[in-house]
Design an enzyme around this catalytic site. Structure first.
Site, PDB file in Angstrom:
ATOM      1  N   HIS A 119       0.808  -1.224   0.000  1.00  0.00           N
ATOM      2  CA  HIS A 119       0.000   0.000   0.000  1.00  0.00           C
ATOM      3  C   HIS A 119       0.837   1.268   0.000  1.00  0.00           C
ATOM      4  O   HIS A 119       0.316   2.334  -0.348  1.00  0.00           O
ATOM      5  CB  HIS A 119      -0.946   0.009   1.196  1.00  0.00           C
ATOM      6  CG  HIS A 119      -2.171  -0.837   0.994  1.00  0.00           C
ATOM      7  ND1 HIS A 119      -2.181  -2.185   1.229  1.00  0.00           N
ATOM      8  CD2 HIS A 119      -3.413  -0.511   0.560  1.00  0.00           C
ATOM      9  CE1 HIS A 119      -3.379  -2.664   0.954  1.00  0.00           C
ATOM     10  NE2 HIS A 119      -4.147  -1.684   0.541  1.00  0.00           N
ATOM     11  N   GLY A 120       2.087   1.196   0.382  1.00  0.00           N
ATOM     12  CA  GLY A 120       2.895   2.400   0.332  1.00  0.00           C
ATOM     13  C   GLY A 120       4.241   2.215   1.000  1.00  0.00           C
ATOM     14  O   GLY A 120       4.400   1.382   1.899  1.00  0.00           O
TER      15      GLY A 120
END
Length: 477
Positions: free
Chosen positions: A323-324
């Site tokens: 996700h990041g």
């Protein structure tokens, strides 16, 4: 270009559908889709179109080599080469800055941390191409001989940017053999307008409240009263679901309009009674990817409880990191691993003995604080928010502006909560059943089916005019 823009809806999509339905034969229809898809992708960053093309080309070549040298035993080598190439590029563009900042802090190297822009959609199409090559290696699909067909699969503007992660085997036959049925065309239009309204009216409305009550600067957060932070995070939890599921709705709808059938990506996750159930309902395509290509190959639950725990730890660490490139996303993934581990060990058994509303309350509290962790890329902000939610920032419980903002958006909150449940869907099903059983003349059904799409489109149009907030949250991933 985003789906929820006037230009996209009334020009790009409309022109695409007109050109598609006037194109003669599946090859020309595919060329229309491919041309529009490449323009759509290049719209957000033309230089990264070359990256997409090179990754598709590499996957195409490696899949053919895997198939050609299968009997000689070299197919595994080509699979490894493809995985290294694809994941290497993903790491360079998405994670190099993150890792460089760590080595800079510890070893003071490099002296200057590289700032690399994230190519839009790279996390999604990388996973799609990986799934294709792995499935060819497993002999679950035949390799695609035509490069343009594989490029179409990876670049389809319906789902290239933010999913769902479409497995090649799902659409392999439809790339060259599909027909658009009138009832599916209508279903696609209806699904698209539902997603558009969900985004333009509900998600964007929630975003306005969430950004006001949960600002990005720690100094601003400290000034928000406790009730404001709780309310703001509630609106954020609704926003992230409505925003992402709206994108999936529109992608599935546009697929139906041209004969593609994509799997569902959400199944009302906020009605869950456990964290395991929540993740079976949330971002389903990502969960099935990690299950089929990471968890099961690692051994799944076939090698004992200890190995199962390690496998789950790896999967949830990767889920957070996907996700990041930030510590909060890693901790977010491990946070959910902790609760899934407890559910596997003892918690699910205890929850099964309790009333459904108790297990549901437990799941929603865990998910709620998970979104607090998800939103705060700065761990300092996380601490400030958590302290503020319990009044430890000397911020009081509520002030006049928070009270007025809440009252002005109370009906929005209620409707967003309803939209996050299957209630409206069940009402529609009930209307159809009632009409069929009691009247046998589908007046109510016709009215319901005909009125919904244009009404939602008009309401979305009104909401989009002059709206300054419109990007999808998952574009950043």
């Amino acid at each position: 270009m985003v789906f929820s823009s006037l230009f996209f809806v009334f020009f790009f999509l409309a022109l695409n559908l007109i050109a598609y339905h006037f194109a003669d034969g599946i090859k020309r229809k595919n060329m229309v889709l491919l041309g529009f898809s490449l323009v759509f992708y290049a719209w957000g960053g033309p230089k990264y179109l070359l990256l997409l093309l090179s990754m598709v080309f590499a996957s195409w070549i490696f899949a053919l080599l895997i198939d050609q040298y299968r009997e000689s035993g070299r197919s595994k080598l080509f699979l490894i080469c493809d995985c290294v190439f694809m994941l290497g590029l993903l790491c360079i563009f998405k994670y190099l800055t993150f890792f460089s900042s760590i080595t800079n802090t510890i070893f003071h190297f490099p002296k200057e941390i590289p700032q690399i822009a994230l190519p839009i959609g790279i996390s999604f199409y990388t996973f799609q191409l990986l799934s294709y090559v792995i499935d060819v290696y497993r002999e679950e699909v035949e390799p695609q001989r035509k490069f343009v067909n594989l490029l179409l699969y990876a670049s389809l503007f319906h789902q290239c940017i933010a999913g769902p992660i479409v497995r090649y085997q799902l659409v392999a036959d439809e790339i060259e053999n599909r027909k658009v049925k009138m009832d599916e065309l209508y279903k696609g239009i209806k699904r698209f307008t539902i997603g558009l309204a969900k985004k333009a009216i509900l998600a964007n409305g929630c975003a306005t409240v969430a950004d006001t009550l949960v600002p990005t600067l720690a100094s601003d957060i400290a000034e928000i009263p406790a009730a404001g932070l709780w309310i703001g995070m509630l609106f954020y939890a609704l926003q992230i679901y409505l925003d992402f599921s709206a994108y999936s709705d529109m992608a599935i709808g546009m697929g139906l309009m041209v004969g593609f059938h994509y799997d569902e990506n959400f199944n009302y996750p906020y009605i869950s009674g456990s964290i395991k159930e929540f993740w079976n309902r949330w971002h389903i395509s990502l969960g099935t990817f990690f299950r089929d290509y990471v968890y099961i190959p690692l051994g799944g639950n076939r090698k004992g409880a200890r190995r199962r725990t390690i496998n789950l730890l790896i999967v949830w660490g990767l889920t957070g990191f996907w996700h990041g490139a930030s510590w909060n996303f890693i901790f977010w993934g491990l946070y959910f691993f902790l609760f899934i581990y407890m559910e596997n060990t003892f918690l699910l058994e205890k929850l099964s003995r309790l009333p459904r509303f108790v297990s549901h309350l437990y799941a929603m509290i865990v998910v709620y604080f998970g979104w607090v962790l998800f939103r705060c890329e700065s761990l300092g902000n996380l601490g400030t928010i958590l302290k503020g939610m319990f009044g430890l920032n000397h911020n009081g419980f509520i002030d006049l502006s928070t009270s007025v903002l809440f009252q002005n958006n109370l009906y929005l909150l209620i409707f967003c909560i309803i939209a996050s449940t299957p209630l409206l869907k069940n009402i529609g099903t009930y209307i159809k059943r009632l009409d069929l059983v009691h009247y046998r003349i589908p007046y109510l059904t016709y009215a319901y089916e005909i009125v919904i799409p244009p009404v939602l489109l008009i309401l979305s149009l009104l909401a989009l005019v002059g709206n300054s907030y419109n990007p999808f949250l998952y574009f950043q991933f």
